[in-house]
Write an enzyme that holds these catalytic residues in place. Structure first.
Site, PDB file in Angstrom:
ATOM      1  N   LYS A  76      11.094  -4.983   1.488  1.00 50.00           N
ATOM      2  CA  LYS A  76       9.708  -5.252   1.083  1.00 50.00           C
ATOM      3  C   LYS A  76       8.833  -4.108   1.590  1.00 50.00           C
ATOM      4  O   LYS A  76       8.973  -3.691   2.746  1.00 50.00           O
ATOM      5  CB  LYS A  76       9.254  -6.596   1.661  1.00 50.00           C
ATOM      6  CG  LYS A  76       7.875  -7.057   1.180  1.00 50.00           C
ATOM      7  CD  LYS A  76       7.497  -8.435   1.722  1.00 50.00           C
ATOM      8  CE  LYS A  76       6.188  -8.937   1.151  1.00 50.00           C
ATOM      9  NZ  LYS A  76       5.822 -10.293   1.625  1.00 50.00           N
ATOM     10  N   SER A 153       4.171 -13.513  -2.076  1.00 50.84           N
ATOM     11  CA  SER A 153       3.933 -12.093  -2.190  1.00 50.84           C
ATOM     12  C   SER A 153       5.221 -11.278  -2.274  1.00 50.84           C
ATOM     13  O   SER A 153       5.167 -10.112  -2.681  1.00 50.84           O
ATOM     14  CB  SER A 153       3.105 -11.605  -0.995  1.00 50.84           C
ATOM     15  OG  SER A 153       3.827 -11.726   0.207  1.00 50.84           O
ATOM     16  N   SER A 177       5.416 -16.858   1.144  1.00 51.51           N
ATOM     17  CA  SER A 177       5.758 -15.662   0.364  1.00 51.51           C
ATOM     18  C   SER A 177       7.226 -15.313   0.265  1.00 51.51           C
ATOM     19  O   SER A 177       7.583 -14.422  -0.505  1.00 51.51           O
ATOM     20  CB  SER A 177       5.017 -14.452   0.925  1.00 51.51           C
ATOM     21  OG  SER A 177       3.702 -14.467   0.455  1.00 51.51           O
TER      22      SER A 177
END
Ligand code: GLN
Length: 488
Positions: A76, A153, A177
């Site tokens: 990420k 997210s 997320s």
């Protein structure tokens, strides 16, 4: 090769049936082919990947293979990676190249992983559809013609793993997320106990809630990746002293007369969820019962206030954390008349609307007039929720609840900020309480899209959570392999 799970691929690597370079090339080919369609990477690192893979093959032939040696993963883009652009999906950090490595990414380097690239996300991890990314939203690989959200997210991470553009990925979960995007892409997403994975070098959103964790195609893969990510970090003040290690395949926690009390949350009974979610939730519960689980109803009286508390606490912490982006030391700088004008112009140009909205909310709830009525009340609700979970875990061993109300929505759904916030209803309470929760595929809805349910446990029961999740995964038995998903 891209149909292999992480555990299967490692086995084949160890047997010498495939090499890390071959496996990495297979993923790089997929990225070349589908990367632009899915928009799941902000930065790809093919040269680094091939060098990592070659080094991995060399270690293996020298008999020095590490835990995840040769596994091609996506990181990420919230984790700082030395020498590799780290953006947090923000214009503010569009050109930021860290001189240091986050603890989690360093641990994954030490475990022998191959870095394919940095995965897309909501700007500073604030959002639910990954639409607040400065680089555009990633796409859900399921029914790709419909252009559905991969969630947020960590939507780039789930899109990459679901689409077969990474064998596994890291995510972070501040209010859902990891779990929400995993659920609506048919993936496994584990939010570990707060403090189990170090936040050091992970760009901060809301420090008391931020929790790094794995996103994978199977529960065993999640357990394995988590073992490599977790561990005490002297550089991080909230890092737990405990490490995490478990053997894979995970051992069954049910069957053979084993006793387990599984709780469902009474207050969630009144929350509107789709008929498919209801049906699948009941099906999975009856599967567990037939394996010998005992069902109990527990109460978390304030759980429906978790959203309100979260959307005070998270913005408050964010407004403080994001004060450092002032155009002075690093990040975007737009020259102004004087220093204050430079602050203003840099922040106005560097941040997107959602990030600005959070900072305005955050500074408002922390102001002296509002502190007692908003922030302190939210902190009290948080404490009550954590206490209620503790009490519930005297009545049951683990808790089950939906990960979301329904399946992935179209990216162009026109939702208001409050409607987006409401989607976090099933996930935020676990962050407020700091407890582990794993979203695992529960089955496919009538529209053919995946749905997930969460297994929730007391602090540091991460292995148990994963063990029960594995039973659910086995019962649901959905095919979430990338070739089926991409239809090619
Ligand atoms: N959707 C939530 C938010 O927008 C959760 C985000 C997260 O967990 N990073 O804040």
């Amino acid at each position: 090769m891209i149909n292999l799970t992480l555990c299967e691929a490692l086995q084949k690597l160890n047997n010498g049936e495939i090499s890390a370079v071959e496996l990495t090339r297979a993923y790089l080919d997929r990225i070349e082919k589908y990367g632009a369609d899915l928009n799941c990477y902000i930065t790809t690192t093919p040269e680094r990947a091939l060098a990592d893979a070659a080094a991995s093959d060399a270690r293996r032939s020298a008999g020095d293979a590490k835990l995840l040696d040769g596994a091609p993963i996506a990181m990420k883009d919230l984790f700082a990676t030395r020498g590799i652009r780290t953006t947090a999906a923000s214009r503010m950090l569009e050109k930021f190249i860290p001189e240091y490595e986050s603890t989690v990414s360093q641990k994954l380097i030490d475990a022998g992983t191959v870095l394919l690239g940095k995965a897309n996300l909501d700007e500073f991890a604030m959002g639910t559809f990954s639409k607040t990314s400065y680089f555009g939203a990633p796409i859900n690989p399921w029914q790709i013609e419909k252009q559905l959200t991969a969630g947020g997210s960590s939507g780039g991470s789930t899109s990459a793993v679901a689409g077969g553009l990474a064998i596994a990925a890291t995510g972070t979960d501040t209010g859902g997320s990891i779990r929400f995007p995993a659920a609506i892409t048919g993936m496994v997403g584990m939010k570990p106990t707060y403090g189990l994975c170090s936040r050091w070098g992970c760009i901060a959103f809301a420090s008391s809630l931020d929790t790094p964790g794995p996103i994978t195609r199977t529960v065993d893969d999640a357990a394995l990746l988590l073992s490599a990510m977790a561990g005490h970090d002297a550089k991080e003040s909230t890092s737990a002293p405990n490490g995490f290690s478990c053997t894979t395949p995970l051992q069954p926690i049910l069957g053979n007369g084993k006793k387990l009390r599984v709780g469902v949350i009474r207050e969630f009974n009144d929350v509107k969820i789709s008929d498919d979610m209801k049906t699948l939730f009941e099906k999975r519960i009856s599967d567990l019962k037939s394996l010998g689980a005992e069902l109990v109803e527990v109460s978390i009286p304030n759980i429906l206030d978790a959203l309100a508390a979260y959307y005070i606490i998270a913005p408050a912490e964010a407004s403080s954390n994001l004060a450092r982006y002032d155009g002075m030391r690093y990040g975007l700088r737009v020259e102004g008349r004087d220093i204050y004008d430079t602050f203003k112009k840099s922040r106005a140009a560097g941040f997107g609307d959602e990030v600005k909205r959070r900072m305005v909310i955050g500074t408002a709830v922390l102001s002296s007039e509002s502190y007692d009525v908003y922030f302190m009340q939210a902190a009290r609700v948080r404490r009550m929720i954590a206490d209620s979970f503790n009490k519930a875990f005297t009545e049951c061993d683990l808790i089950l609840c939906p990960s979301s109300a329904g399946t992935a929505m179209p990216l162009n759904s026109d939702l208001s900020p409050l409607e987006y916030y409401a989607l976090d209803l099933f996930t935020v309470a676990m962050n407020l309480a700091g407890i582990p929760a794993c979203s695992v595929p529960a089955g496919l809805a009538t529209n053919g899209l995946p749905l997930g349910i969460q297994v929730v446990g007391p602090r540091f029961s991460d292995e148990k959570v994963l063990q029960l999740a594995k039973h659910i995964e086995t019962a649901a038995a959905i095919d979430n392999r990338p070739t089926t998903i991409m239809g090619k």
